[in-house]
Design a protein around this motif. Structure first.
Motif, PDB file in Angstrom:
ATOM      1  N   GLU A 101      51.076  39.801  24.162  1.00  0.00           N
ATOM      2  CA  GLU A 101      51.549  39.607  25.537  1.00  0.00           C
ATOM      3  C   GLU A 101      53.006  40.019  25.573  1.00  0.00           C
ATOM      4  N   SER A 137      56.298  40.294  28.129  1.00  0.00           N
ATOM      5  CA  SER A 137      56.945  40.039  29.418  1.00  0.00           C
ATOM      6  C   SER A 137      58.449  40.131  29.210  1.00  0.00           C
ATOM      7  N   THR A 158      49.109  33.247  32.731  1.00  0.00           N
ATOM      8  CA  THR A 158      49.306  33.745  31.374  1.00  0.00           C
ATOM      9  C   THR A 158      49.289  32.593  30.370  1.00  0.00           C
TER      10      THR A 158
END
Length: 163
Positions: A53, A55, A149
């Motif tokens: 992931e 971000s 998320t």
């Protein structure tokens, strides 16, 4: 169509589409750099990530074979946390909320979203937290997407814990 119209149309296209394409290009470079940072940290600890992931405020990688979770905070001088999921007994989503001062009754405003990981063994049972959203942070993503998320990653972690 004459040549003048084609030239004017091309210039207008570049004026409007050019900045958008430039921002997309810069974001692509930033994402590649963050993926490289995450993969280098994984390689340093002999981990191969099955799930990742990326971000602005958090890089996550999960190696389900080795049962290790790597969390990197790029905003915090690339602070790295490696969690051995073999030692973790449970995980849960933590939300810090305050009453919402808007006109909606019984609504709360989410200030922070994190996953809490509780150790299974030891005299002092330690807990780790992975912060997904902080209202005071610089992350531009909204709380709804960060909560989604966090829920996805809690499910991945619980699946690794039960396996």
């Amino acid at each position: 169509m004459d040549t003048t119209s084609i030239i004017i149309g091309s210039i207008l296209l570049l004026l409007f589409a050019g900045p958008i394409l430039y921002v997309i290009y810069l974001q692509s470079l930033k994402d590649k750099k963050q993926i490289r940072i995450l993969n280098e940290e994984g390689a340093r600890h002999n981990l191969k990530f099955d799930h990742t992931e990326i971000s602005n405020s958090l890089l996550l990688g999960l190696d389900t074979r080795e049962k290790k979770l790597v969390a990197i905070e790029p905003d915090n001088e690339c602070k790295t946390t490696i969690v051995d999921l073999v030692k973790i007994s449970d995980s849960r989503i933590l939300k810090k909320v305050i009453p919402n001062p808007s006109s909606f009754k019984d609504r709360e405003k989410i200030m922070q979203v994190s996953i809490e990981l509780m150790e299974a063994h030891g005299v002092e049972k330690k807990t780790s937290q992975i912060l997904f959203y902080d209202e005071d942070g610089r992350d531009s993503e909204d709380v709804g997407s960060r909560l989604t998320t966090a829920l996805k990653w809690e499910k991945l972690i619980k699946t690794s814990l039960s396996a």
